[in-house]
Write a protein that holds these residues in place. Structure first.
Motif, PDB file in Angstrom:
ATOM      1  N   LEU A  69     -77.405  21.352 -39.606  1.00 17.55           N
ATOM      2  CA  LEU A  69     -76.735  20.559 -38.571  1.00 17.55           C
ATOM      3  C   LEU A  69     -77.533  20.559 -37.279  1.00 17.55           C
ATOM      4  CD1 LEU A  69     -73.032  21.591 -39.258  1.00 17.55           C
ATOM      5  CD2 LEU A  69     -74.148  19.424 -39.828  1.00 17.55           C
ATOM      6  N   ASN A  70     -78.173  21.701 -36.977  1.00 18.34           N
ATOM      7  CA  ASN A  70     -79.004  21.799 -35.782  1.00 18.34           C
ATOM      8  C   ASN A  70     -80.175  20.825 -35.875  1.00 18.34           C
ATOM      9  OD1 ASN A  70     -79.646  23.028 -33.275  1.00 18.34           O
ATOM     10  ND2 ASN A  70     -81.269  24.147 -34.289  1.00 18.34           N
ATOM     11  N   GLU A  71     -80.767  20.738 -37.059  1.00 17.86           N
ATOM     12  CA  GLU A  71     -81.889  19.825 -37.243  1.00 17.86           C
ATOM     13  C   GLU A  71     -81.450  18.375 -37.091  1.00 17.86           C
ATOM     14  OE1 GLU A  71     -85.821  19.110 -39.871  1.00 17.86           O
ATOM     15  OE2 GLU A  71     -84.517  20.782 -40.358  1.00 17.86           O
ATOM     16  N   VAL A  72     -80.320  18.029 -37.686  1.00 23.49           N
ATOM     17  CA  VAL A  72     -79.804  16.660 -37.575  1.00 23.49           C
ATOM     18  C   VAL A  72     -79.509  16.332 -36.112  1.00 23.49           C
ATOM     19  CG1 VAL A  72     -77.901  15.122 -38.175  1.00 23.49           C
ATOM     20  CG2 VAL A  72     -78.899  16.608 -39.926  1.00 23.49           C
ATOM     21  N   ALA A  73     -78.865  17.263 -35.396  1.00 20.61           N
ATOM     22  CA  ALA A  73     -78.520  17.030 -33.986  1.00 20.61           C
ATOM     23  C   ALA A  73     -79.772  16.874 -33.129  1.00 20.61           C
ATOM     24  CB  ALA A  73     -77.663  18.175 -33.461  1.00 20.61           C
ATOM     25  N   SER A  74     -80.786  17.704 -33.400  1.00 22.87           N
ATOM     26  CA  SER A  74     -82.013  17.665 -32.596  1.00 22.87           C
ATOM     27  C   SER A  74     -82.810  16.394 -32.846  1.00 22.87           C
ATOM     28  CB  SER A  74     -82.904  18.870 -32.908  1.00 22.87           C
ATOM     29  OG  SER A  74     -82.241  20.066 -32.613  1.00 22.87           O
ATOM     30  N   ILE A  75     -83.138  16.150 -34.091  1.00 24.29           N
ATOM     31  CA  ILE A  75     -84.022  15.027 -34.407  1.00 24.29           C
ATOM     32  C   ILE A  75     -83.303  13.690 -34.264  1.00 24.29           C
ATOM     33  CG2 ILE A  75     -83.695  14.833 -36.909  1.00 24.29           C
ATOM     34  CD1 ILE A  75     -86.826  14.745 -37.012  1.00 24.29           C
ATOM     35  N   GLY A  76     -81.981  13.694 -34.370  1.00 20.56           N
ATOM     36  CA  GLY A  76     -81.218  12.460 -34.185  1.00 20.56           C
ATOM     37  C   GLY A  76     -81.274  11.937 -32.767  1.00 20.56           C
ATOM     38  N   ARG A  77     -81.693  12.782 -31.815  1.00 19.43           N
ATOM     39  CA  ARG A  77     -81.781  12.391 -30.407  1.00 19.43           C
ATOM     40  C   ARG A  77     -83.172  11.889 -30.026  1.00 19.43           C
ATOM     41  NH1 ARG A  77     -78.016  15.842 -26.988  1.00 19.43           N
ATOM     42  NH2 ARG A  77     -76.570  16.715 -28.481  1.00 19.43           N
ATOM     43  N   THR A  78     -84.101  11.861 -30.968  1.00 19.10           N
ATOM     44  CA  THR A  78     -85.488  11.577 -30.617  1.00 19.10           C
ATOM     45  C   THR A  78     -85.962  10.222 -31.125  1.00 19.10           C
ATOM     46  OG1 THR A  78     -86.358  12.607 -32.629  1.00 19.10           O
ATOM     47  CG2 THR A  78     -86.049  14.031 -30.715  1.00 19.10           C
ATOM     48  N   SER A  79     -86.966   9.702 -30.442  1.00 17.38           N
ATOM     49  CA  SER A  79     -87.653   8.488 -30.876  1.00 17.38           C
ATOM     50  C   SER A  79     -89.019   8.496 -30.207  1.00 17.38           C
ATOM     51  CB  SER A  79     -86.863   7.249 -30.468  1.00 17.38           C
ATOM     52  OG  SER A  79     -87.587   6.094 -30.835  1.00 17.38           O
ATOM     53  N   HIS A  80     -90.016   8.951 -30.950  1.00 20.48           N
ATOM     54  CA  HIS A  80     -91.369   9.070 -30.402  1.00 20.48           C
ATOM     55  C   HIS A  80     -92.361   8.961 -31.546  1.00 20.48           C
ATOM     56  CE1 HIS A  80     -94.900  10.987 -28.499  1.00 20.48           C
ATOM     57  NE2 HIS A  80     -94.364  10.567 -27.369  1.00 20.48           N
ATOM     58  N   VAL A  81     -93.519   8.403 -31.273  1.00 18.99           N
ATOM     59  CA  VAL A  81     -94.536   8.194 -32.300  1.00 18.99           C
ATOM     60  C   VAL A  81     -95.006   9.509 -32.918  1.00 18.99           C
ATOM     61  CG1 VAL A  81     -96.510   8.208 -30.707  1.00 18.99           C
ATOM     62  CG2 VAL A  81     -96.636   6.876 -32.823  1.00 18.99           C
ATOM     63  N   ASN A  82     -94.867  10.625 -32.210  1.00 22.59           N
ATOM     64  CA  ASN A  82     -95.327  11.917 -32.716  1.00 22.59           C
ATOM     65  C   ASN A  82     -94.192  12.838 -33.143  1.00 22.59           C
ATOM     66  OD1 ASN A  82     -97.687  11.356 -30.292  1.00 22.59           O
ATOM     67  ND2 ASN A  82     -98.304  11.611 -32.421  1.00 22.59           N
ATOM     68  N   ILE A  83     -93.010  12.262 -33.395  1.00 24.09           N
ATOM     69  CA  ILE A  83     -91.864  13.007 -33.930  1.00 24.09           C
ATOM     70  C   ILE A  83     -91.453  12.322 -35.226  1.00 24.09           C
ATOM     71  CG2 ILE A  83     -89.507  13.828 -33.506  1.00 24.09           C
ATOM     72  CD1 ILE A  83     -91.498  14.924 -31.467  1.00 24.09           C
ATOM     73  N   ALA A  84     -91.298  13.098 -36.296  1.00 22.35           N
ATOM     74  CA  ALA A  84     -90.897  12.532 -37.584  1.00 22.35           C
ATOM     75  C   ALA A  84     -89.550  11.824 -37.441  1.00 22.35           C
ATOM     76  CB  ALA A  84     -90.814  13.630 -38.642  1.00 22.35           C
ATOM     77  N   THR A  85     -89.449  10.637 -38.026  1.00 23.41           N
ATOM     78  CA  THR A  85     -88.229   9.842 -37.942  1.00 23.41           C
ATOM     79  C   THR A  85     -87.281  10.206 -39.079  1.00 23.41           C
ATOM     80  OG1 THR A  85     -89.474   8.018 -36.972  1.00 23.41           O
ATOM     81  CG2 THR A  85     -87.304   7.495 -37.884  1.00 23.41           C
ATOM     82  N   LEU A  86     -86.059  10.556 -38.720  1.00 25.22           N
ATOM     83  CA  LEU A  86     -85.033  10.866 -39.709  1.00 25.22           C
ATOM     84  C   LEU A  86     -84.412   9.561 -40.192  1.00 25.22           C
ATOM     85  CD1 LEU A  86     -83.463  13.213 -41.069  1.00 25.22           C
ATOM     86  CD2 LEU A  86     -81.809  13.030 -39.209  1.00 25.22           C
ATOM     87  N   LYS A  87     -84.510   9.305 -41.495  1.00 27.06           N
ATOM     88  CA  LYS A  87     -83.988   8.062 -42.066  1.00 27.06           C
ATOM     89  C   LYS A  87     -82.565   8.213 -42.600  1.00 27.06           C
ATOM     90  CE  LYS A  87     -87.687   5.485 -41.686  1.00 27.06           C
ATOM     91  NZ  LYS A  87     -87.716   4.293 -40.856  1.00 27.06           N
ATOM     92  N   GLY A  88     -82.202   9.435 -43.007  1.00 25.72           N
ATOM     93  CA  GLY A  88     -80.863   9.631 -43.546  1.00 25.72           C
ATOM     94  C   GLY A  88     -80.625  11.091 -43.888  1.00 25.72           C
ATOM     95  N   ILE A  89     -79.358  11.408 -44.221  1.00 24.36           N
ATOM     96  CA  ILE A  89     -78.996  12.780 -44.591  1.00 24.36           C
ATOM     97  C   ILE A  89     -78.013  12.761 -45.758  1.00 24.36           C
ATOM     98  CG2 ILE A  89     -79.294  13.648 -42.234  1.00 24.36           C
ATOM     99  CD1 ILE A  89     -76.201  13.825 -42.078  1.00 24.36           C
ATOM    100  N   CYS A  90     -77.929  13.895 -46.425  1.00 25.60           N
ATOM    101  CA  CYS A  90     -76.900  14.117 -47.437  1.00 25.60           C
ATOM    102  C   CYS A  90     -76.284  15.473 -47.143  1.00 25.60           C
ATOM    103  CB  CYS A  90     -77.508  14.104 -48.836  1.00 25.60           C
ATOM    104  SG  CYS A  90     -76.307  14.529 -50.113  1.00 25.60           S
ATOM    105  N   PHE A  91     -74.969  15.533 -47.082  1.00 19.69           N
ATOM    106  CA  PHE A  91     -74.283  16.781 -46.764  1.00 19.69           C
ATOM    107  C   PHE A  91     -73.043  16.863 -47.640  1.00 19.69           C
ATOM    108  CE2 PHE A  91     -72.527  19.451 -42.968  1.00 19.69           C
ATOM    109  CZ  PHE A  91     -72.687  20.599 -43.722  1.00 19.69           C
ATOM    110  N   GLU A  92     -73.219  17.332 -48.866  1.00 24.89           N
ATOM    111  CA  GLU A  92     -72.112  17.465 -49.811  1.00 24.89           C
ATOM    112  C   GLU A  92     -71.927  18.931 -50.157  1.00 24.89           C
ATOM    113  OE1 GLU A  92     -72.517  15.094 -53.301  1.00 24.89           O
ATOM    114  OE2 GLU A  92     -73.047  13.294 -52.195  1.00 24.89           O
ATOM    115  N   GLY A  93     -70.938  19.564 -49.551  1.00 26.53           N
ATOM    116  CA  GLY A  93     -70.704  20.984 -49.805  1.00 26.53           C
ATOM    117  C   GLY A  93     -71.919  21.799 -49.452  1.00 26.53           C
ATOM    118  N   SER A  94     -72.484  22.516 -50.435  1.00 24.99           N
ATOM    119  CA  SER A  94     -73.667  23.334 -50.172  1.00 24.99           C
ATOM    120  C   SER A  94     -74.966  22.581 -50.438  1.00 24.99           C
ATOM    121  CB  SER A  94     -73.622  24.601 -51.033  1.00 24.99           C
ATOM    122  OG  SER A  94     -73.625  24.248 -52.397  1.00 24.99           O
ATOM    123  N   LYS A  95     -74.879  21.329 -50.873  1.00 22.47           N
ATOM    124  CA  LYS A  95     -76.080  20.534 -51.126  1.00 22.47           C
ATOM    125  C   LYS A  95     -76.404  19.713 -49.884  1.00 22.47           C
ATOM    126  CE  LYS A  95     -75.456  20.203 -56.074  1.00 22.47           C
ATOM    127  NZ  LYS A  95     -75.268  19.313 -57.219  1.00 22.47           N
TER     128      LYS A  95
END
Length: 200
Positions: free
Chosen positions: A12-38
């Protein structure tokens, strides 16, 4: 996807952090999956993989992938720009706490993108120091003040320290901690460099 441990705080920390960014040198998050422990993060495709496979001498995966100095320089500058954006360009300051070659992804043109925000900490831009309960990072890249509080307060500088350690690895072609060297005095690469400079 794999079974993950804990309650998903790092995810969740990673999703919250990277979801706030938009820069040519930051990897772009395209999507997530969060089903129980998967859990899974879907990033943009990075055809060249991580930086680590291109910089270490004697690494089987880097035997046919030597980068010229000009490309290494371009990569180092790109990472620095990404860090500067995280520290000063976002509405909230994002401290990565795990800058290392494994977490730098390279696109088809070797443009570097910072990834893996699992250990990141979000804080107000106005705050010059932050509080932390425990050390974060990878051995060999952790700044002294993160590892031992008697060295000083924690700010954005641990990311700068990790970046410097990574640049040493890029230039030297070896890991900053290497137990496979000929002499014990060479295990810690920065110490070896310092001793060599002292002798000259």
């Amino acid at each position: 996807m794999k079974e993950s441990k804990g309650n998903g705080d790092e995810f969740l920390n990673e999703v919250a952090s990277i979801g706030r960014t938009s820069h040519v040198n930051i990897a772009t998050l395209k999507g997530i999956c969060f089903e129980g422990s998967k859990r899974a993060l879907i990033y943009e495709l990075m055809p060249n993989g991580s930086l680590e496979k291109f910089i270490y001498k004697g690494n089987p995966s880097s035997s046919n992938h030597h980068l010229v100095f000009k490309t290494l320089y371009k990569i180092a500058i790109g990472i620095a720009r990404g860090l500067e954006y995280l520290h000063r360009g976002c509405n909230t300051r994002i401290l990565h706490f795990d800058i290392k070659p494994h977490n730098i992804l390279l696109d088809e043109n070797f443009c570097p993108k910072i990834s893996d925000f699992g250990l990141a900490k979000i804080c107000l831009r106005e705050k010059s120091t932050i509080s932390m309960v425990s050390a974060r990072g990878t051995t060999g890249y952790i700044a002294p003040e993160v590892f031992c509080r008697s060295f000083g307060r924690i700010s954005y500088k641990p990311d700068v320290y990790s970046y410097e350690m990574m640049v040493l690895e890029m230039v030297g072609g070896r890991k900053n901690i290497d137990i496979n060297v000929d002499f014990t005095s060479e295990i810690y690469f920065p110490h070896w460099i310092y001793k060599r400079l002292e002798l000259n």
